[in-house]
Each structure stands twice: as C-alpha cells, then as structure tokens.
Design a protein around this motif. Structure first.
Motif, short mmCIF file in Angstrom:
data_model
loop_
_atom_site.label_atom_id
_atom_site.label_comp_id
_atom_site.label_asym_id
_atom_site.label_seq_id
_atom_site.Cartn_x
_atom_site.Cartn_y
_atom_site.Cartn_z
N ARG A 1 1.00 4.16 -2.85
CA ARG A 1 0.78 5.56 -2.52
C ARG A 1 1.94 6.43 -3.00
N GLU A 2 3.18 5.97 -2.78
CA GLU A 2 4.33 6.76 -3.20
C GLU A 2 4.44 6.83 -4.72
N ARG B 1 1.05 6.78 9.56
CA ARG B 1 1.35 5.55 8.81
C ARG B 1 2.66 4.92 9.28
N GLY C 1 -3.06 4.29 -8.57
CA GLY C 1 -3.57 4.03 -7.23
C GLY C 1 -4.82 3.15 -7.24
N TYR D 1 -0.88 16.70 5.69
CA TYR D 1 -0.23 15.59 5.00
C TYR D 1 0.89 14.99 5.83
N ILE E 1 0.83 -1.21 0.00
CA ILE E 1 0.00 0.00 0.00
C ILE E 1 0.87 1.26 0.00
N GLU E 2 1.93 1.25 0.80
CA GLU E 2 2.82 2.40 0.84
C GLU E 2 3.53 2.61 -0.49
N ALA F 1 1.92 9.29 -6.02
CA ALA F 1 2.27 10.68 -5.76
C ALA F 1 3.36 11.18 -6.69
N PHE G 1 -5.56 8.94 5.70
CA PHE G 1 -5.75 10.01 4.71
C PHE G 1 -6.76 11.06 5.18
N ALA H 1 -5.67 2.51 5.73
CA ALA H 1 -5.12 3.51 4.80
C ALA H 1 -6.05 4.71 4.68
N SER I 1 1.31 11.11 7.27
CA SER I 1 2.49 10.28 7.03
C SER I 1 3.06 9.76 8.35
#
Length: 504
Positions: A353-354, A413, A368, A406, A349-350, A357, A401, A397, A410
């Motif tokens: 997400r990265e 997480r 995503g 932001y 998942i991370e 982005a 969010f 997750a 982070s």
C-alpha cells in the motif's frame, strides 16, 4: 522613524522621519542583504521617493502601471502621504512607520512607498500569487455530487465557500499562525448556528499557539486537538468545499489556511469520519445502507484477522468440521504459528500500500494489483501462509479502505496490529481485552471538549438519524444536537411532510 528605545526593560519603537539612505540600510540589515530586495528611487517635484519590494513575490507590471505611472504622470501637487493615497489606484493600501511591520509586509508580497521627510509610508498589495486552478479532489473521491476541491490559495477557497453559502451570518475571522513564518487564515462559522463555546474554544487554541511555522492545516489540527497521543483524529480534514459547507450548516466551526489545499472543522465524532457527502446526495435508504456497510467493514477489518489467529491458536473447537479439514490441508505446509503468519502478511500488505501510494499513479496501481497477486500466490506455494489467511487479510484491507477519511482508515489499520498480538497471546480473551481497551480509550476522547462517541455515549436518539443511518429528508428538519447549535431547526417538519399537489 524606525529607531527603538528601552523603557522598563521592554523594547519600544519611536517614530520620526529619516532619509532614504538610512531606510535602505536598515531594511538591508533586517532582510540579510537579500539579493531580490529591490529599491527603486525616483524624483518628483524636487522630492525623493523610494519603492521597496521583493522581486520574486510581486508583479512588477502592477508596480509600473498602478504605482510609478500614476505618480509620475499626475498633474496635481503631491504634498502629503494622503495625496499619494488618493493617486494610487490600488484596492489594498495602508500606512505605517514601523520597521518590523514593513519587513513583514515585504515578505508577504507587498511594496513599501516612502516619500522622504514624511512621517509615514504606504503599503500596497502587489502580491504575485502562484496557485493551481480548481480541480478534482485527489484523496476524497466521489461518485455523486460536486467534485471540486480546495486549492492552495486562500482567497479562491473563500470565494468557493461564499458561493456555496450565501448567508449574511457567515463569519470569516482573520487569524495568523506561526511566529517565524506567519500564515494567514480564516476562522469560519455561521454566527446564528454555531455554538459560541465551540467558536471560542477553537479561537483560543489557535491564538495560544506559539510555534515558529505551520506547514499545513493538517499540522494545525494536530496542534489544537484535545489528545495528541491517540492514533484517532479528532478534527476532520477535507479537500471538498461542499463537505466543509455542509458541516458549517450543521453548526460546526472550520479553519482555512493560506497555502493549504484542505480545511479542518470540528467538533466531530468518531462516526463523522465514516460519513460522506454522497450519503446526502443519494436516496435515504441507499445512503443508510452504504453508511452501515462502512461501519460493518471497519468492524471486520479490526477483528477478522485477530479472530483467525485466536481460533487457530486456542479455539479449534469453534471451527465447523468441514471447514476444519480444508483449513488443516491449507496449513499443512506452513511452518509458522498463526500469529507470525498473520503479522507477516499484514506487514506485506502495508508495504504494498505504501509503495503504491509513493510511486507514480500508473506504476503504483500496477504495483498494488500485480504485487498483491504475485506475492500472495508465491507465499502460498512456498508454504509461508495459507489460502484462507490470504482471503481474510484481503477482506481486512478492503474494510479499512471503505472509510471516506484517509487518516481514519490509516488509524484502523494501526489498531489492528496490537489486537492481533493479544489474540496470539491469550486467544479470544486477548481480543476482548484489546477491544475493551479500545472502547475505553474512545470513551475518554473528546473533540473541542465534546464527547467523541456521541450519539452512542452519551446516548442521543435524536442524533442517530444524522450519524449511524439516514432518514428521509422530510424527517431531518432539525440540526444535530451534538454540536449544540444556536438555531436548532432547519425547517418545520409538518410543512416538509405535507405533499402539495397542484389543483386541477
């Protein structure tokens, strides 16, 4: 004019007049023979003048129209530096005879005008400022309220703040950070609201900095915060002028830097990172519900996956019998222990997400959504994970969010991973150990010397209405006591509660 002498082991500058050729040689040496360093020499009344500037940093049209043209076309005699100042139609001018100061202003987009034989030269601001126009914030999306964001130009940001807070007590102190690359900024606060100790603390920390370069206001926040080792931010970084102005009204102190599209302010608390300006624009009951929803979502984000690992590893007895059957069927083909299964999915998942982005906007959204669906379905069919864990990971997750900040999302997480490991090692006891360590850590944190967990600890019933939930505006006549504002009252509560009807 620009020579230096030694006295008691220190370097001193001694001013005297010198010719233009020597001035050019010294500046060329100081600026390493820079190819965009321009020297324009001209004569008037049998006197020699020189204009020095860096071509890539200035507007040459301003130099031609407001410097050269007035000097060459003026009818009167020009005998002194003061006469030149009276002729130039520039708003920002100054005089100096120090070589280091001349070098610094040239690098900031100013020109230096010198008449040979005079003890001083003139600095004029002709900077060419490249900046984008005001637009919508990228990292802080809103449904209600103004959506305008800060830009990289300090003067534009200050203009927006002045328009939002029309108050003679709004103070904007000049600050400079960076030893090698000096960045201009402003320390912003409302003098009759902000507590003097908070202002002095922030000012002292900025003045005590001895670094060669500050890239952005978020980097400055890392230098001046109380604890640099923690994962939790202690100063809020925002792109929204209305959020920044609302913080100033509450008694906080802010900092803006040139070439930075964000502002920082403090002191803040842990709960400040879950507040949004939308909570103010909405009705109080809607704002309170959404704020409580964010806090519950963050709590689930931290503890839901560790609870799954702990229950499947050590505490099967707490699972209801109907759910136990379906859970056993879901995990019948999974060869890995729950802790490895959970960490694997969290890591995927991370990565998604990265990757989303970093990719272009449209491609990132597709990555995503499609990536999450395809990888999740394929993982279940291949026997790498269970359907129930996919649901739990997705809820965790989503919970992270929901934080308007932001950087706080982070941090949440990151905190989740060690608690998952502790749950896999000691089960429910491991979760409690991790939660207690996290709570102790938060209790020890401070922001500009103020407790990080207020109004929970130290407890303040008065400030609960400003952080955990919201009351109707008629009951918010004071300011949060956490910031220790000088002016504690916004408006009289009795008058605010009175309903005034027009007599018929």
């Amino acid at each position: 004019m620009f020579r230096k002498r030694r006295k008691n082991g220190e370097t001193e500058k001694k001013a005297h007049s010198l010719d233009i050729t020597e001035l050019k040689e010294q500046l060329n040496k100081e600026l390493n023979e820079s190819p965009d360093l321009v020297f324009r020499v001209f004569h008037r009344d049998d006197k020699k003048y020189i204009i020095i500037f860096i071509s890539n940093l200035v507007k040459t049209e301003i130099i031609d129209e407001f410097v050269l043209k007035p000097l060459l076309e003026s009818k009167g005699n020009i005998n002194t530096t003061e006469d030149i100042l009276n002729i130039l139609p520039l708003t920002q001018v100054n005089v100096t005879n120090q070589l280091m100061e001349i070098k610094e202003v040239l690098l900031k987009g100013s020109l230096y005008l010198y008449k040979e034989g005079e003890p001083f030269g003139i600095i004029g601001d002709v900077k060419k400022a490249e900046a984008r126009s005001l637009g919508q914030a990228e990292t802080e999306s809103l449904v209600y309220g103004p959506k305008i964001s800060f830009t990289e130009q300090l003067s534009t940001n200050l203009n927006v703040i002045r328009n939002n807070i029309v108050d003679a007590n709004l103070v904007m102190e000049d600050i400079t950070v960076g030893r090698r690359t000096k960045v201009n900024g402003k320390l912003v606060y409302i003098s009759d609201i902000a507590e003097e100790e908070n202002v002095n603390t922030l000012r002292q920390r900025i003045n005590d900095l001895d670094v060669d370069h500050i890239q952005d206001s978020s980097v400055l926040a890392q230098y001046i915060e109380d604890n640099s080792w923690t994962v939790f931010p202690q100063l809020i970084t925002t792109e929204l002028p209305d959020r920044f102005c609302l913080a100033l009204i509450k008694g906080k102190v802010g900092v803006l830097l040139d070439r930075s599209p964000a502002a920082i302010y403090g002191p803040t608390t842990f709960f400040s990172f879950f507040e949004s300006t939308e909570d103010v624009y909405m009705r109080w009951n809607m704002g309170s519900f959404i704020r409580m929803l964010r806090l519950v979502a963050i709590f689930l984000s931290v503890l839901l996956t560790p609870a799954y690992v702990a229950v499947l590893t050590y505490h099967y007895e707490v699972i209801p019998s109907p759910l136990l059957v379906s859970l056993g069927q879901s995990r019948s083909n999974v060869p890995f222990p729950p802790i490895f299964e959970a960490l694997l999915l969290e890591f995927i998942i991370e990565m998604l997400r990265e990757a989303g982005a970093r990719l272009p906007t449209k491609v990132g959204q597709t990555m995503g959504i499609v990536g999450g669906i395809v990888i999740g379905q394929a993982s279940v069919e291949a026997g790498f994970t269970s359907n129930i864990l996919i649901i739990i990971i997705a809820i965790s997750a989503l919970g992270s969010f929901t934080a308007p900040s932001y950087i706080m999302g982070s941090a949440i997480r990151i905190v989740r991973f060690p608690i998952i490991v502790l749950a896999g090692i000691w089960g429910g006891v491991g979760i409690m150990i991790g939660f207690c360590i996290l709570l102790i850590h938060l209790l020890k944190l401070s922001t500009l010397g103020r407790p990080y967990l207020t109004p929970i600890y130290p407890f303040s019933f008065h400030d609960l209405r400003y952080s955990i939930f919201r009351l109707p505006l008629q009951y918010l006549g004071g300011r949060p006591e956490t910031n220790e504002p000088t002016d504690k009252r916004r408006y009289p509560l009795k008058k605010a509660k009175t309903i005034k009807d027009v007599d018929e």
